[in-house]
Design a protein around this motif. Structure first.
Motif: not given
Length: 225
Positions: A2, A23-26, A28
């Motif tokens: 990520k 985090r929702t959009e992957h 880090e």
């Protein structure tokens, strides 16, 4: 692996909100709550992008940006997040080396869109090189002397870390945390095995050069010849 986004924001609610959005959009997120803490985290591991507030304890956002572009000679994209709306402030920061400017309050969708655009313009389009070794982050492709190397996901992630921060020494604990995202308890041989396999593949492809060196008692680093 990520893409890592360093959030530099002293307001804990805003910092945590941004981390949740990322985090929702992957992505880090790496969270810093002062300019001084952000500078330390940056020296430990270069992120793919920085979200930077201006009014910070320790180093201000302007001072941190100046250090990144000056002392560190870093071209990591920096997006300013600030309540300052004056055109002169925006122009001044863009001239200092900021890549974009988002005014608070912000919409999550706009933040993500600006991040993705900045990464397209910079990080993901850049080729990382060392001697005969080339790594293309956008396609996760690695070539040695022009021939594509077949790597596992973890081998690629290890090599990407080494090439993103050449000459930086990574401890086994740090590599385990960054690549496997888990706690390291000292008895796990996972890192050693993967680094050994990666070295073997590089050596077979380019017998004349050493790319990854063991720093005894500490860990590993990419060697710049």
């Amino acid at each position: 692996m990520k893409e890592q986004i360093l959030i530099v924001e002293d307001d804990a609610d805003i910092n945590n909100l941004l981390a949740k959005i990322l985090r929702t959009e992957h992505f880090e997120p790496i969270q810093a709550f002062s300019g001084t803490e952000a500078k330390l985290l940056f020296t430990q591991n270069t992120p793919d992008l920085i979200l930077l507030d201006l009014m910070l304890p320790g180093l201000s956002g302007e001072e941190l940006l100046s250090e990144l572009r000056g002392n560190f000679s870093s071209d990591v994209p920096v997006i300013i997040l600030s309540a300052k709306i004056a055109l002169t402030d925006k122009v001044s920061l863009l001239k200092m080396g900021a890549d974009d400017y988002i005014t608070k309050p912000f919409e999550p969708e706009e933040v993500i869109a600006r991040i993705q655009a900045a990464l397209r313009r910079t990080s993901t389009s850049k080729k990382l090189s060392c001697l005969n070794l080339e790594l293309y982050p956008d396609s996760r492709k690695v070539t040695v002397q022009g021939i594509e190397l077949s790597l596992t996901a973890h081998e690629y992630d290890l090599l990407y870390l080494f090439m993103k921060n050449p000459e930086k020494v990574y401890s086994r604990e740090m590599l385990y945390d960054l690549v496997w995202h888990g706690g390291y308890y000292g008895e796990n041989n996972t890192v050693n095995v993967h680094v050994s396999n990666l070295r073997k593949k590089l050596k077979e492809a380019d017998p004349e050069n050493e790319y990854i060196r063991t720093v005894y008692g500490i860990g590993f680093k990419l060697v710049l010849h």
